[in-house]
Design an enzyme around this catalytic site. Structure first.
Site, PDB file in Angstrom:
ATOM      1  CD  GLU A 158      -0.951  -2.758   4.601  1.00 37.76           C
ATOM      2  OE1 GLU A 158      -0.953  -2.284   5.750  1.00 37.76           O
ATOM      3  OE2 GLU A 158      -1.015  -2.057   3.590  1.00 37.76           O
TER       4      GLU A 158
ATOM      5  CG  ASP B 253      -0.295  -2.963   0.767  1.00 35.68           C
ATOM      6  OD1 ASP B 253      -1.238  -3.380   1.424  1.00 35.68           O
ATOM      7  OD2 ASP B 253       0.542  -2.141   1.189  1.00 35.68           O
TER       8      ASP B 253
ATOM      9  CD  GLU C 272      -2.038   0.731  -1.794  1.00 30.29           C
ATOM     10  OE1 GLU C 272      -2.733   0.881  -0.784  1.00 30.29           O
ATOM     11  OE2 GLU C 272      -1.062   1.455  -2.065  1.00 30.29           O
TER      12      GLU C 272
ATOM     13  CB  THR D 212       3.138  -5.025  -5.265  1.00 29.61           C
ATOM     14  OG1 THR D 212       4.500  -4.908  -5.705  1.00 29.61           O
ATOM     15  CG2 THR D 212       2.248  -5.349  -6.453  1.00 29.61           C
ATOM     16  CG  ASN D 213       5.147  -1.930   0.392  1.00 24.29           C
ATOM     17  OD1 ASN D 213       6.188  -2.597   0.497  1.00 24.29           O
ATOM     18  ND2 ASN D 213       4.983  -0.770   0.992  1.00 24.29           N
TER      19      ASN D 213
ATOM     20  CD  GLU E  46       7.826   1.114  -1.095  1.00 27.47           C
ATOM     21  OE1 GLU E  46       9.007   0.776  -1.255  1.00 27.47           O
ATOM     22  OE2 GLU E  46       7.443   1.836  -0.156  1.00 27.47           O
TER      23      GLU E  46
ATOM     24  CG  ASP F 165      -2.650  13.012  -0.205  1.00 33.17           C
ATOM     25  OD1 ASP F 165      -3.106  12.055  -0.878  1.00 33.17           O
ATOM     26  OD2 ASP F 165      -2.570  12.984   1.039  1.00 33.17           O
ATOM     27  CD1 TRP F 166      -1.112   9.193  -1.226  1.00 31.96           C
ATOM     28  CD2 TRP F 166       0.211   7.832  -2.408  1.00 31.96           C
ATOM     29  NE1 TRP F 166      -1.673   7.942  -1.201  1.00 31.96           N
ATOM     30  CE2 TRP F 166      -0.871   7.095  -1.918  1.00 31.96           C
ATOM     31  CE3 TRP F 166       1.194   7.192  -3.194  1.00 31.96           C
ATOM     32  CZ2 TRP F 166      -1.031   5.737  -2.181  1.00 31.96           C
ATOM     33  CZ3 TRP F 166       1.033   5.833  -3.447  1.00 31.96           C
ATOM     34  CH2 TRP F 166      -0.074   5.128  -2.934  1.00 31.96           C
TER      35      TRP F 166
ATOM     36  N   GLY G 269       3.243  12.441  -7.359  1.00 27.41           N
ATOM     37  CA  GLY G 269       3.515  13.227  -6.156  1.00 27.41           C
ATOM     38  C   GLY G 269       2.504  14.327  -5.896  1.00 27.41           C
TER      39      GLY G 269
ATOM     40  NE  ARG H 170      12.623   3.603  -0.305  1.00 27.98           N
ATOM     41  CZ  ARG H 170      11.594   2.817  -0.551  1.00 27.98           C
ATOM     42  NH1 ARG H 170      11.372   2.379  -1.787  1.00 27.98           N
ATOM     43  NH2 ARG H 170      10.773   2.480   0.408  1.00 27.98           N
TER      44      ARG H 170
END
Ligand code: NAG
Ligand code: NAG
Length: 286
Positions: free
Chosen positions: A112, A114, A116, A130-131, A141, A206-207, A211, A271
């Protein structure tokens, strides 16, 4: 050709020729992208509206019952897609408008690419998310703000995908380059599977909004995003094949990354405290 009888007619003739040439140019410059020929609705029924001469315009809408979307009838491996888009205006918090490539998601190992667009409350900037996924893995991301309000006018959003790189562009300015580093032993790059072009408008309160803090304001529904004048270039001699950064676009990319990038997975120490994804040590140099 017979000489026109006088100056007035000559001017009219020249004007007519100029108008015809201009018409021909304007219909080819953006590709005569016909939504009805190349795309089909995926969900949302009447919320997907194709219109205009040669169905070169399409709108998606979102209300509290459903969003909407469409996808290409054909699958592609490599090429370039350009799409003019005008995003949801006003209070668009909670809405997400997308343009992405994806292989069959039911396989569990899908690829994929992306683009968005996360709506915001009035006056606050959209987030461009983007991802890249390769064989079911994502987590690549990068996010940006834009240097203009994307809900006021149409702008051209492009994805170039060739065996060496993926490039995300806005009005020809690159936001992001994701390279294939397989000659460094890094296998993370979508290259095995055919992908379709998808677009959608959906509710993600919801996200999408800090958040899930800000909820979609349904009193503003229906929310509408507009698409037009797409161009899909997969031709064997297309410039997408060798597309890469030149001195000017490299300068533009640096400018965007310095001033408008708001998230980069390759800088997220929290992360990836164990280890960054392997391409991160190369991607600084683009
Ligand atoms: C909305 O705007 C605020 C303030 O500028 C920003 O911090 C936030 O990231 C934006 N949210 C989205 C979803 O773009
Ligand atoms: C690319 O090839 C097509 C035919 O396949 C041709 O119509 C077109 O003019 C060519 N474009 C360029 C830039 O050479």
């Amino acid at each position: 050709m017979a000489l026109p009888p006088n100056g007035h007619h000559a001017k009219m003739l020249v004007l007519q020729i100029v108008m015809i040439v201009a018409l021909v140019l304007s219909s080819t410059a953006y590709g005569a992208g016909n939504f009805r020929d190349e795309f089909e609705p995926t969900f949302g029924d009447h919320r997907v509206q194709m219109s205009g001469p040669g169905t070169r315009d399409l709108s998606l809408s979102l209300d509290k019952f459903s969003g909407s979307g469409f996808r290409s009838k054909k699958e592609y491996k490599y090429g370039r897609i350009d799409m003019q888009m005008k995003l949801v205006p006003g209070n668009a918090a909670g809405t997400v408008t997308t343009l992405y490539l994806s292989s069959d998601q039911s396989t569990g190992v899908h690829d994929e690419i992306d683009f968005e667009f996360l709506g915001n409350v009035s006056g606050q900037p959209y987030t461009v998310h983007t991802n890249v996924f390769s064989e079911g893995q994502g987590n690549r991301e990068q996010q940006f703000h834009l240097w203009f309000d994307p809900s006021l006018n149409f702008h051209t959003y492009s994805i170039v995908w060739n065996p060496r790189l993926i490039m995300f562009m806005v009005d020809e300015t690159p936001l992001r380059v994701f390279r294939n580093y397989e000659n460094h032993g890094i296998t993370f790059f979508p290259k095995k599977q055919y992908q379709r072009i998808y677009a959608s408008l959906w509710n993600a309160d919801d996200w999408a909004t800090q958040g899930g803090l800000v909820k979609t304001d349904w009193s503003k529904a229906p929310f509408v995003a507009n698409y037009r004048n797409f161009n899909i270039d997969t031709s064997a001699n297309g410039s997408w094949k060798n597309h890469d950064l030149d001195a000017n676009s490299r300068r533009r990319l640096r400018w965007v990354q310095k001033n408008y990038m708001i998230y980069n997975y390759c800088s997220d120490w929290k992360r990836f405290s164990q280890a960054f994804p392997p391409e991160c040590k190369h991607s600084k140099f683009n």
